[in-house]
Design an enzyme around this catalytic site. Sequence first.
Site, short mmCIF file in Angstrom:
data_model
loop_
_atom_site.label_atom_id
_atom_site.label_comp_id
_atom_site.label_asym_id
_atom_site.label_seq_id
_atom_site.Cartn_x
_atom_site.Cartn_y
_atom_site.Cartn_z
N HIS A 124 -0.78 -17.52 -38.54
CA HIS A 124 -2.20 -17.14 -38.56
C HIS A 124 -2.47 -15.84 -39.32
O HIS A 124 -3.57 -15.30 -39.25
CB HIS A 124 -2.77 -17.05 -37.14
CG HIS A 124 -2.46 -18.25 -36.31
ND1 HIS A 124 -2.94 -19.50 -36.61
CD2 HIS A 124 -1.68 -18.41 -35.21
CE1 HIS A 124 -2.48 -20.37 -35.74
NE2 HIS A 124 -1.70 -19.74 -34.89
N GLN A 157 3.28 -22.72 -29.37
CA GLN A 157 4.50 -21.92 -29.40
C GLN A 157 4.38 -20.73 -28.46
O GLN A 157 3.33 -20.09 -28.37
CB GLN A 157 4.77 -21.43 -30.82
CG GLN A 157 5.23 -22.52 -31.76
CD GLN A 157 5.52 -22.01 -33.16
OE1 GLN A 157 4.72 -22.18 -34.06
NE2 GLN A 157 6.67 -21.40 -33.34
N GLN A 189 -6.23 -23.09 -40.28
CA GLN A 189 -5.63 -22.56 -39.05
C GLN A 189 -4.34 -21.79 -39.32
O GLN A 189 -3.99 -20.87 -38.59
CB GLN A 189 -5.35 -23.71 -38.07
CG GLN A 189 -4.96 -23.25 -36.68
CD GLN A 189 -3.94 -24.17 -36.04
OE1 GLN A 189 -2.90 -24.46 -36.62
NE2 GLN A 189 -4.25 -24.63 -34.84
N SER A 231 -3.26 -22.93 -31.21
CA SER A 231 -2.39 -22.97 -32.38
C SER A 231 -1.74 -24.34 -32.51
O SER A 231 -2.44 -25.33 -32.69
CB SER A 231 -1.35 -21.84 -32.30
OG SER A 231 -0.63 -21.73 -33.50
N LEU A 232 -0.41 -24.44 -32.40
CA LEU A 232 0.26 -25.74 -32.47
C LEU A 232 -0.32 -26.73 -31.46
O LEU A 232 -0.32 -27.94 -31.70
CB LEU A 232 1.76 -25.52 -32.24
CG LEU A 232 2.74 -26.69 -32.38
CD1 LEU A 232 2.84 -27.55 -31.14
CD2 LEU A 232 2.42 -27.56 -33.59
N ARG A 250 4.55 -29.07 -41.34
CA ARG A 250 3.87 -27.79 -41.11
C ARG A 250 4.89 -26.70 -40.77
O ARG A 250 4.85 -25.60 -41.32
CB ARG A 250 2.88 -27.96 -39.97
CG ARG A 250 2.11 -26.71 -39.53
CD ARG A 250 1.24 -27.07 -38.32
NE ARG A 250 0.33 -26.01 -37.90
CZ ARG A 250 0.59 -25.11 -36.97
NH1 ARG A 250 1.79 -25.10 -36.37
NH2 ARG A 250 -0.32 -24.19 -36.64
#
Length: 322
Positions: free
Chosen positions: A206, A18, A255, A98-99, A123
């Site tokens: 996060h 993202q 995560q 991340s993603l 998610r």
Amino acid sequence: MIPETSPALKRGMVFPGQGSQAIGMLADCVNHPALLQVFGVVSGRCGQDLRKLAMEGPAERLGETTVTQPLMLAADVAFYEIYRAAGGRLPEVLAGHSLGEYPALYAAGVLDLAELADLVLTRAQLMQAAVPEGQGAMAAIMGLEVGPLVDLCSGITSGTVEAVNFNCPGQIVVAGTKTAVGELIERARAAGAKRAIFLPVSVPAHSSLMREPARQFEAVLAGTRLRPPRIPLIHNADLATHADPDGIRRALAAQLYRPVRWTDTIHAFRDHYGIFEIIECGPGRVLSGLGRRCAPDLSHVALENASTLKQYAQSGGGSNDD
């Protein structure tokens, strides 16, 4: 300009998450057969025309977590498939920001595309539901050291704000409630930050605000069949590579509420795996820019469109064994 490269060079591959989305990001490959196939699968699982959104926007929709996450999954995987179709070789090690860890799971063979699309949409929905719309935020802070920034975060009393992405020296991302993040931005500027800006992300990823969705996501992962990775994948949460599905499940759940230690990830490519070149596979060049600041001694290449994907694959990064 893509540099000449040697087939003997050990390569890592990283996938953006993202924040790398932008209207028109598929412009030169929007009708590529691999892209059409990938976007067809992911759009079908998500019930929205992600290809049209990527090309036409509006930007506000692209910033919605339940759009951004499946969109970036589709874009990263499509770029990877275009790269492989052009003869690009398999990388030796993978990671994703991340993603971006989810397209890395695809490249590692842990899940197929339809399974990943379902998992990513779940998610995103869990993360979005955890914080009311408009009340969560993330911001990038440039030019402050870790210690002073963490101290600023601890002094905010208007809500939650935490350092959550350690992207490179001099760039840290914070996340939390929107009011607290806004206050942190002002304090960071007053403390000498070169830049402090909100990011186009609608949830405080996060951060500790994601502990409950992480618990719920853990239950989803428990019922998801994962295959052992065929390529080592460095996970954001613990900087480890997991050969067993249970280890992958734990890392993916953690995560959601643990920081992304990207500087350490880039160092792990070099120090633990002997990687000399890191390929960014996906729209934009955010990770390549971060990588150069984390490890200027490595080669960093952004494969940000169809022409660079093809040029790199044919310049010495050609196919190895499947």
